[in-house]
Design a protein around this motif. Structure first.
Motif, mmCIF file in Angstrom:
data_model
loop_
_atom_site.group_PDB
_atom_site.id
_atom_site.type_symbol
_atom_site.label_atom_id
_atom_site.label_comp_id
_atom_site.label_asym_id
_atom_site.label_seq_id
_atom_site.Cartn_x
_atom_site.Cartn_y
_atom_site.Cartn_z
ATOM 1 N N PHE A 228 0.954 -1.323 -0.115
ATOM 2 C CA PHE A 228 0.110 0.012 -0.071
ATOM 3 C C PHE A 228 0.815 1.184 0.097
ATOM 4 N N PRO A 229 0.640 2.227 -0.807
ATOM 5 C CA PRO A 229 1.430 3.592 -0.759
ATOM 6 C C PRO A 229 0.845 4.246 0.510
ATOM 7 N N ALA A 230 1.829 5.131 1.053
ATOM 8 C CA ALA A 230 1.360 6.182 2.143
ATOM 9 C C ALA A 230 0.081 6.892 1.842
ATOM 10 N N GLY A 231 -0.992 7.019 2.729
ATOM 11 C CA GLY A 231 -1.985 7.625 2.927
ATOM 12 C C GLY A 231 -3.120 7.115 1.848
ATOM 13 N N PHE A 232 -2.850 5.639 1.571
ATOM 14 C CA PHE A 232 -4.008 5.101 0.902
ATOM 15 C C PHE A 232 -5.175 4.853 1.700
ATOM 16 N N ARG A 233 -6.296 4.750 1.193
ATOM 17 C CA ARG A 233 -7.540 4.607 2.136
ATOM 18 C C ARG A 233 -8.591 3.868 1.391
ATOM 19 N N MET A 234 -9.436 2.915 2.193
ATOM 20 C CA MET A 234 -10.399 2.387 1.574
ATOM 21 C C MET A 234 -11.522 1.894 2.368
ATOM 22 N N ILE A 235 -12.559 1.511 2.135
ATOM 23 C CA ILE A 235 -13.785 1.083 2.781
ATOM 24 C C ILE A 235 -14.364 -0.153 2.420
ATOM 25 N N GLN B 287 5.330 9.685 -1.373
ATOM 26 C CA GLN B 287 4.858 10.437 -2.775
ATOM 27 C C GLN B 287 4.458 11.958 -2.621
ATOM 28 N N GLY B 288 5.081 12.769 -3.606
ATOM 29 C CA GLY B 288 4.923 14.021 -3.427
ATOM 30 C C GLY B 288 6.246 14.708 -3.141
ATOM 31 N N ASP B 289 7.067 14.041 -2.716
ATOM 32 C CA ASP B 289 8.569 14.652 -2.441
ATOM 33 C C ASP B 289 9.216 14.780 -3.577
ATOM 34 N N ILE B 290 9.062 15.696 -4.573
ATOM 35 C CA ILE B 290 9.485 15.657 -5.821
ATOM 36 C C ILE B 290 10.959 15.954 -5.991
ATOM 37 N N ASN B 291 11.539 16.912 -5.007
ATOM 38 C CA ASN B 291 12.824 17.222 -5.043
ATOM 39 C C ASN B 291 13.603 16.332 -4.199
ATOM 40 N N LYS B 292 12.826 15.375 -3.337
ATOM 41 C CA LYS B 292 13.727 14.160 -2.718
ATOM 42 C C LYS B 292 14.401 14.872 -1.459
ATOM 43 N N SER C 221 -5.261 15.553 -10.045
ATOM 44 C CA SER C 221 -5.038 14.324 -9.293
ATOM 45 C C SER C 221 -3.489 14.279 -8.647
ATOM 46 N N ASP C 222 -2.711 14.924 -9.539
ATOM 47 C CA ASP C 222 -1.459 14.768 -8.835
ATOM 48 C C ASP C 222 -1.332 15.676 -7.772
ATOM 49 N N LEU C 223 -1.963 16.906 -7.835
ATOM 50 C CA LEU C 223 -1.984 17.915 -6.753
ATOM 51 C C LEU C 223 -2.515 17.441 -5.528
ATOM 52 N N SER C 224 -3.544 16.500 -5.698
ATOM 53 C CA SER C 224 -4.276 15.922 -4.572
ATOM 54 C C SER C 224 -3.337 14.937 -3.891
ATOM 55 N N ILE C 225 -2.683 14.057 -4.643
ATOM 56 C CA ILE C 225 -1.378 13.190 -3.755
ATOM 57 C C ILE C 225 -0.604 14.176 -3.237
ATOM 58 N N LEU C 226 -0.171 15.170 -3.881
ATOM 59 C CA LEU C 226 1.056 15.764 -2.954
ATOM 60 C C LEU C 226 0.419 16.528 -1.820
ATOM 61 N N LEU C 227 -0.827 16.810 -1.896
ATOM 62 C CA LEU C 227 -1.459 17.583 -0.701
ATOM 63 C C LEU C 227 -1.673 16.746 0.467
ATOM 64 N N SER C 228 -1.968 15.476 -0.082
ATOM 65 C CA SER C 228 -2.331 14.407 1.045
ATOM 66 C C SER C 228 -0.887 14.281 1.820
#
Length: 348
Positions: A123-130, A298-303, A337-344
């Motif tokens: 699972f990637p970090a921040g993954f959610r499901m019901i 995910q979202g750490d673009i500049n590492k 969707s990329d912005l949503s991943i980064l903000l999460s």
């Protein structure tokens, strides 16, 4: 950890390739950070396991900042697991919450089909499901949500009376999660559409091609034999479960490697991680965390080790392009969707 008898429902066959977490109840509250994020008190009452901080304001960053309550590995699995709270009608006819401190949630992670099933992706970090229907007013498919009295007895759509059961005397709720991911979205509008259940041959459907661990919850109502006076905060037929991932990726990747992919075996229970990184499973040191590299957030673009304004600035500068460094969901275009991943993942 309070003593408990472990059972394997039809959904969690003892021969499956799996590992098991044992979670004591941590806290309760009328919150749901998946369905009603940022809106405290908007939900029916939930019982929370795993992460000790889970509330309406939960984010990937807040989960990472707090320990979990499952087993002895709370430093490494900070995920949040929750289910509707249980109530009963007392002698005066009032609704009273079942509040036994020995209540437990047993969480299985499995590879359906064992070696015959597809290889598993963490699972990637921040993954959610019901899983399950919180609004169900009639029996749900027993393959997704059901109750029994333990030890392989018959299943029921609501909390059964186990006082005279031949199979066991503790009501146990079973919830089976989907295990096929679309490979893109950490969540979806209905919190289910980004996921699907595997096909009859254990493979994943083409529109949800990525096999992730299949979660199976067992809700043990220790301290009661149940019966018709017991019901769920969301309604008698509405057994369901929520999951918000926050693992130390080294441990999750190591367990998937050693129990699912390289070797196919049962690895239960996950007992502890020692100070030098040895992961003890069932009394044996199975592997060392230091053999695995943590997956970048995910979202750490500049590492840089943190998702912050620099990453946001880089993403926005590439908006509408196919720049691979900022196309976080790999759909070919840098967009919402990329912005949503980064903000999460902000601040993690």
């Amino acid at each position: 950890m309070a003593g408990v008898r472990y059972l394997h429902h039809s959904h969690a066959d003892a021969g499956e390739v799996n590992f098991r977490l044992e979670c004591d109840i941590d806290h309760v509250g009328p919150d749901d950070p998946i369905v009603y994020p940022g809106v405290p008190g908007a939900s029916h009452m939930h019982s929370f396991y795993g992460n000790k901080s889970t509330d309406a304001y939960t984010t990937p960053a807040s989960l990472t900042a707090q320990k979990g309550s499952c087993n002895y590995n709370g430093d490494f699995d900070r995920s949040a697991y929750w289910i509707p709270s249980t109530y009963f009608t007392d002698a005066n006819g009032a609704a009273t919450r079942y509040a036994n401190t020995s209540q437990q949630l047993i969480v299985y992670y499995s590879r359906p089909g064992g070696a015959a099933g597809p290889r598993i992706t963490p699972f990637p970090a921040g993954f959610r499901m019901i899983a399950g229907d919180a609004k169900a007013t009639s029996p749900q498919p027993s393959s997704i949500s059901s109750w029994d009295c333990g030890d392989g007895g018959p299943s029921f759509p609501t909390i059964p009376d186990c006082s005279n059961s031949s199979s066991g005397n503790i009501p146990v709720g079973a919830i089976e999660f989907p295990n096929c991911w679309d490979g893109v979205h950490l969540d979806s509008a209905d919190h289910k559409s980004h996921m699907a259940y595997h096909l009859a041959n254990y493979t994943c459907p083409a529109d949800h091609p990525v096999a992730v661990p299949q979660l199976h919850y067992e809700d043990w109502l220790i301290g009661t034999t149940g019966g018709p006076k017991y019901y769920l905060s969301s309604g008698s037929y509405s057994l369901h479960g929520d999951f918000f991932a926050a693992w130390d990726s080294r441990l999750l990747i190591g367990l998937i490697d050693n129990c699912f992919n390289t070797y196919q075996r049962e690895c239960s229970p996950v007992m502890y991680v020692s100070n030098n990184g040895d992961v003890n499973v069932g009394g044996t040191n199975l592997f060392n965390l230091n053999n695995y590299t943590a997956t970048p957030t995910q979202g750490d673009i500049n590492k840089s080790g943190k998702v912050d304004l620099v990453d946001l600035s880089t993403l926005l500068s590439k908006w509408g392009t196919s720049d691979t460094s900022t196309d976080l969901d790999k759909n070919g275009t840098v967009g919402l969707s990329d912005l949503s991943i980064l903000l999460s993942h902000w601040g993690t």
